[in-house]
Design an enzyme around this catalytic site. Structure first.
Site, mmCIF file in Angstrom:
data_model
loop_
_atom_site.group_PDB
_atom_site.id
_atom_site.type_symbol
_atom_site.label_atom_id
_atom_site.label_comp_id
_atom_site.label_asym_id
_atom_site.label_seq_id
_atom_site.Cartn_x
_atom_site.Cartn_y
_atom_site.Cartn_z
ATOM 1 C CG LEU A 93 -25.383 26.573 17.103
ATOM 2 C CD1 LEU A 93 -24.400 26.576 18.273
ATOM 3 C CD2 LEU A 93 -25.570 25.156 16.568
ATOM 4 C CD GLU A 103 -27.048 23.773 21.396
ATOM 5 O OE1 GLU A 103 -27.697 22.723 21.502
ATOM 6 O OE2 GLU A 103 -27.137 24.559 20.419
ATOM 7 C CB SER A 144 -35.132 32.488 13.180
ATOM 8 O OG SER A 144 -35.257 31.423 12.244
ATOM 9 N N GLY A 145 -32.029 30.897 14.156
ATOM 10 C CA GLY A 145 -31.503 29.768 14.915
ATOM 11 C C GLY A 145 -31.879 28.433 14.303
#
Length: 272
Positions: free
Chosen positions: A121, A153, A64-65
């Site tokens: 990310l 990013e 989930s980052g």
């Protein structure tokens, strides 16, 4: 040891397997986890007996980052003798740059096995993999950087457009809308295994890679990958620098810190 309690690694046949092991928190990752992931990818690069570097996960989400609570703490904690620019670059952005560089410069075949959605990310790193497999057609990606007061990013400003085209990429990055399976299939996802059990999916991929490893010559794999990735490596490297430079201004103005803090408080209140 992986350097993080949320990551493990092992060697199986021709594969160096890195597994995300925090399903309780949907495999969200703190800065230390991303740094540990980068170091494991470097370790896989140096391993003499493997040809594939495989990213697998557990539970409902691949990842989930970024862990909101961890990032909220990291963005506020700084030495008063250091400028906020120095803190942001030294503690946060340099790790993102290092992680991304480890992925784009990796000489072995990078493979991601998506058992569920992937966000932020973590999704950017999946886009830098050479081959992506999905467990089923319930997979999606999401890039909520604009809602977090962040810039893109992980070379996303290049990779997302190259993989999905400007129409899908612009909406996904600017508005944070999910990228559904129908857009990922064939552009990001190489094969849908049409399975529902994570352990069975992970095992099946590794079994298949074992067969491919016996058939494919190691030198050929590296040479072909080099030829495939060389045209875009310079673009990715430029994107890393541009993204990092622009992100500093956002942190100096405090936009991500405000969003991380608000979301962290919301998460705490929802658990009470």
């Amino acid at each position: 040891m992986s350097g993080s309690p949320n990551l493990t690694y092992r060697i199986e046949g021709f594969s160096f397997i890195i597994t995300l092991t925090n399903p309780k928190n949907l495999n969200s990752m703190a800065l230390d986890d991303y740094l540990a992931l980068a170091l494991l990818v470097r370790q896989a690069e140096k391993h003499p007996d493997t040809r594939f570097t495989v990213l697998q996960s557990t539970g409902r989400y691949f990842s989930s980052g970024g862990n909101i609570t961890a990032f909220a703490r990291a963005s506020y904690a700084r030495d008063t003798s250091t400028s906020i620019e120095g803190t942001v670059v030294g503690n946060m952005l340099s790790r993102v740059e290092f992680l991304t560089s480890c992925f784009i410069n990796h000489s072995k075949v990078l493979i991601a096995c998506l058992n569920g959605p992937v966000v932020g990310l973590s999704a950017a790193m999946v886009l830098l993999c050479d081959i992506v497999y999905s467990m089923n057609d319930q997979i999606y990606m999401q890039f909520p950087f604009s809602t977090l007061g962040l810039s893109s990013e992980g070379a996303l400003s290049v990779s997302l457009v190259k993989k999905l085209g400007s129409g899908v990429a612009n909406e996904a990055l600017l508005l944070g809308t999910p990228v559904k399976y129908e857009y990922l299939k064939g552009n990001v996802i190489s094969r849908d295994y049409k399975m529902n059990d994570v352990e069975s999916f992970n095992k099946k991929v590794l079994d298949d890679l074992g067969s491919y490893g016996q058939q494919c010559h190691e030198s050929s794999l590296k040479l072909i990958k080099s030829l495939l990735t060389k045209p875009v490596q310079a673009e990715y490297s430029r994107a890393i620098g541009d993204e990092m430079y622009n992100a500093v201004d956002l942190f100096v103005k405090g936009y991500p810190q405000e969003r991380f803090k608000a979301l962290s408080a919301k998460l705490r209140n929802s658990k009470i």
